[in-house]
Every structure is written in C-alpha cells, then in structure tokens.
Scaffold this motif. Sequence first.
Motif, mmCIF file in Angstrom:
data_model
loop_
_atom_site.group_PDB
_atom_site.id
_atom_site.type_symbol
_atom_site.label_atom_id
_atom_site.label_comp_id
_atom_site.label_asym_id
_atom_site.label_seq_id
_atom_site.Cartn_x
_atom_site.Cartn_y
_atom_site.Cartn_z
ATOM 1 N N PHE A 163 -34.105 -32.987 19.079
ATOM 2 C CA PHE A 163 -35.300 -33.437 18.562
ATOM 3 C C PHE A 163 -36.284 -33.238 19.339
ATOM 4 C CE2 PHE A 163 -39.359 -35.164 17.551
ATOM 5 C CZ PHE A 163 -40.103 -34.691 16.591
ATOM 6 N N ALA A 164 -35.612 -33.578 21.443
ATOM 7 C CA ALA A 164 -36.953 -33.658 21.428
ATOM 8 C C ALA A 164 -36.908 -31.911 22.704
ATOM 9 C CB ALA A 164 -36.346 -34.610 22.713
ATOM 10 N N PHE A 165 -35.423 -31.572 22.438
ATOM 11 C CA PHE A 165 -35.736 -29.896 23.167
ATOM 12 C C PHE A 165 -35.897 -29.171 22.162
ATOM 13 C CE2 PHE A 165 -32.680 -26.375 23.392
ATOM 14 C CZ PHE A 165 -33.290 -26.213 25.124
ATOM 15 N N GLY A 166 -35.454 -29.097 21.135
ATOM 16 C CA GLY A 166 -36.853 -28.363 19.801
ATOM 17 C C GLY A 166 -38.297 -28.490 20.303
ATOM 18 N N PHE A 167 -39.060 -29.907 19.678
ATOM 19 C CA PHE A 167 -39.828 -30.322 20.024
ATOM 20 C C PHE A 167 -40.732 -28.986 21.474
ATOM 21 C CE2 PHE A 167 -43.677 -32.502 21.105
ATOM 22 C CZ PHE A 167 -44.302 -32.443 19.822
ATOM 23 N N ALA A 168 -40.121 -29.040 22.438
ATOM 24 C CA ALA A 168 -40.584 -28.847 23.945
ATOM 25 C C ALA A 168 -40.229 -27.861 24.168
ATOM 26 C CB ALA A 168 -39.465 -29.619 25.119
ATOM 27 N N THR A 169 -39.521 -27.417 23.162
ATOM 28 C CA THR A 169 -39.450 -25.487 23.067
ATOM 29 C C THR A 169 -40.167 -24.865 22.439
ATOM 30 O OG1 THR A 169 -36.399 -25.620 23.286
ATOM 31 C CG2 THR A 169 -37.878 -23.514 22.922
ATOM 32 N N ALA A 170 -40.605 -25.114 21.039
ATOM 33 C CA ALA A 170 -41.917 -25.172 20.482
ATOM 34 C C ALA A 170 -43.082 -25.429 21.330
ATOM 35 C CB ALA A 170 -41.735 -25.940 19.324
ATOM 36 N N ARG A 171 -43.360 -26.492 21.573
ATOM 37 C CA ARG A 171 -44.439 -26.944 22.670
ATOM 38 C C ARG A 171 -44.930 -26.052 23.441
ATOM 39 N NH1 ARG A 171 -45.509 -32.734 24.947
ATOM 40 N NH2 ARG A 171 -43.638 -31.544 26.967
ATOM 41 N N ALA A 172 -43.737 -25.785 24.275
ATOM 42 C CA ALA A 172 -44.068 -24.512 25.260
ATOM 43 C C ALA A 172 -44.219 -23.032 24.941
ATOM 44 C CB ALA A 172 -42.271 -24.234 26.022
ATOM 45 N N ARG A 173 -44.396 -22.900 23.772
ATOM 46 C CA ARG A 173 -44.667 -21.830 23.846
ATOM 47 C C ARG A 173 -44.114 -20.261 24.145
ATOM 48 N NH1 ARG A 173 -49.379 -22.447 20.877
ATOM 49 N NH2 ARG A 173 -49.567 -19.634 21.429
ATOM 50 N N VAL A 174 -42.284 -20.392 24.674
ATOM 51 C CA VAL A 174 -42.358 -19.036 25.818
ATOM 52 C C VAL A 174 -41.302 -18.627 24.092
ATOM 53 C CG1 VAL A 174 -40.328 -18.642 26.613
ATOM 54 C CG2 VAL A 174 -41.428 -20.612 27.327
ATOM 55 N N PHE A 175 -41.014 -19.171 23.628
ATOM 56 C CA PHE A 175 -40.198 -18.804 22.303
ATOM 57 C C PHE A 175 -40.931 -19.033 21.257
ATOM 58 C CE2 PHE A 175 -37.237 -19.429 25.270
ATOM 59 C CZ PHE A 175 -35.796 -18.506 25.247
ATOM 60 N N PRO A 176 -40.326 -18.413 19.625
ATOM 61 C CA PRO A 176 -41.406 -18.352 18.238
ATOM 62 C C PRO A 176 -41.404 -20.315 18.252
ATOM 63 C CG PRO A 176 -39.769 -16.430 18.746
ATOM 64 C CD PRO A 176 -39.571 -17.154 19.505
ATOM 65 N N LYS A 177 -42.263 -20.671 17.518
ATOM 66 C CA LYS A 177 -41.788 -22.168 17.168
ATOM 67 C C LYS A 177 -41.234 -22.149 15.846
ATOM 68 C CE LYS A 177 -46.523 -23.849 17.917
ATOM 69 N NZ LYS A 177 -48.243 -24.255 18.227
ATOM 70 N N ALA A 178 -40.888 -21.365 15.308
ATOM 71 C CA ALA A 178 -40.877 -21.762 13.767
ATOM 72 C C ALA A 178 -38.778 -22.097 14.184
ATOM 73 C CB ALA A 178 -40.608 -20.193 13.122
ATOM 74 N N PRO A 179 -38.325 -20.692 14.874
ATOM 75 C CA PRO A 179 -36.720 -21.939 15.730
ATOM 76 C C PRO A 179 -36.934 -22.937 16.192
ATOM 77 C CG PRO A 179 -37.121 -19.638 16.302
ATOM 78 C CD PRO A 179 -38.676 -19.781 15.669
ATOM 79 N N ALA A 180 -37.714 -22.903 17.082
ATOM 80 C CA ALA A 180 -37.742 -24.324 17.956
ATOM 81 C C ALA A 180 -38.092 -25.845 16.803
ATOM 82 C CB ALA A 180 -38.214 -24.352 18.893
ATOM 83 N N MET A 181 -38.909 -25.456 16.046
ATOM 84 C CA MET A 181 -39.176 -26.350 14.876
ATOM 85 C C MET A 181 -37.949 -26.763 14.786
ATOM 86 S SD MET A 181 -40.786 -28.124 16.393
ATOM 87 C CE MET A 181 -42.191 -29.307 15.195
ATOM 88 N N THR A 182 -37.058 -25.583 13.864
ATOM 89 C CA THR A 182 -36.354 -26.260 13.421
ATOM 90 C C THR A 182 -35.008 -26.831 13.835
ATOM 91 O OG1 THR A 182 -36.882 -23.702 11.893
ATOM 92 C CG2 THR A 182 -34.422 -24.037 11.543
#
Length: 221
Positions: free
Chosen positions: A155-174
């Motif tokens: 969860f922490a990794f996915g949320f941080a990835t979504a917040r970083a905005r380097v990758f699309p939010k959808a796969p990161a939050m998934t």
Amino acid sequence: MKREEQGSFKITNDTMYHLSGFLLMISGAIYMIVQLIHPDGQLENAGTRMWFTVALLSMVMSLFIFIGLVGIYVRQVKESGVLGLLGILLTGLFWLLSMTFAFIEAFVLPLIASSSPEFVSGMMGLFDATPDETNLGVFPFIVGIAGFLYVFGGFAFGFATARARVFPKAPAMTFAFAALFTVFASFVPYPVNRIFAVPMAFALCWLGWAQVFMKPEQKKN
C-alpha cells in the motif's frame, strides 16, 4: 572505431527500465497462473511434479517482482520520497521472503516428507493458511510478519508511486489497494481466498506496461 561504437550494444537506463517492466508483466501472468494450478496443501502433494512446478514458478515470480518494483522505484526515487523508500523496503523484503519460502517448498519439504511428515504437513498448511497444532518454530511468526510487509509495504509503495506522478495514478493505486484488499483473505476459506491475488496480478501487469510503454514526457504530465 566509429563503426564499432555504432554497432556495439549499450545497456542504458531505458534498457533496464524496460527490462524491469517486462519482468513485472511476466510476474503478473505467473501470479495468476499459480492461483489456478496450485495443488492443495496435503502431505501427498509434497513430492509431486505439480507441487515442484508451482513452487519453482513462485520463486521466479518473486524474483521478477522484486527486480521489477526496484526498477519502478529507481525511476521515481526523488519524487516518491520517504514513503516510497519505506514502501520498497517493506514490499521488497516480502518478495525476498516469498522467494525463500518457495525455495523451501520446492527443494526442502519433498526431501523430508517421509522422515518428518508432521512438520511438512504443518508447513504446507501454513502456506495455505490451514490451522495446524504442529510446532513449526519461528515459521508462523515469519509468515505473520510477511503478511504485514505485503499489505502495508504494498500500500505504501503504490500510494507513493501515485503521489510521485511519474507513473499514471491508476495502476499505482490499483497496486496499493490490491495489497490492502488481501486483508480480507483471512476471512475467506482456502482455496477461495486465492481470488484475492487476482487484483495484485492485474496491478503488476499494469505497472509493468506503464514502465515499458509510457513515454517519459507522458509520465510527467
């Protein structure tokens, strides 16, 4: 010399990113397949070819996921911040533990199934979340810690990835909610609880696709 330089193969950052993305997509597919073909945690299955095959696939899958997630993290190391670092440390440790347990399933349990059937049966039940009174030493504690690493690290990794905005939010939050979703697996009997791995398998494929096919300028928008 110019011709040699032009014809030589160079390992660039993009090459490593693409490799990690492909490994994530492959691991997602393996994750799905493993859920469909995993044999029951019965003692008689310990020495079967299917048991060995699934354990070997799980080893490869765990290694690929570890490499793939590290590739995702490296590409957003600055943007993901402390939360991203915490996430990759926790979830990375989980997949290393997963690879270790898969090794035990593949190469250790079949060898001692005849001499220590109660221990092997208990270990197999542990992997399938089946209650057993056999003394398994520190292994139940490790499995409990692994569950924490999987849920909160993912969860922490996915949320941080979504917040970083380097990758699309959808796969990161998934990815983030797929990790959190597995908390409910403990309330569902085996083997129905294996369905909770499906969102994570999908998220791994989606993150891998983003790593390979999304252009850098698209990721920064």
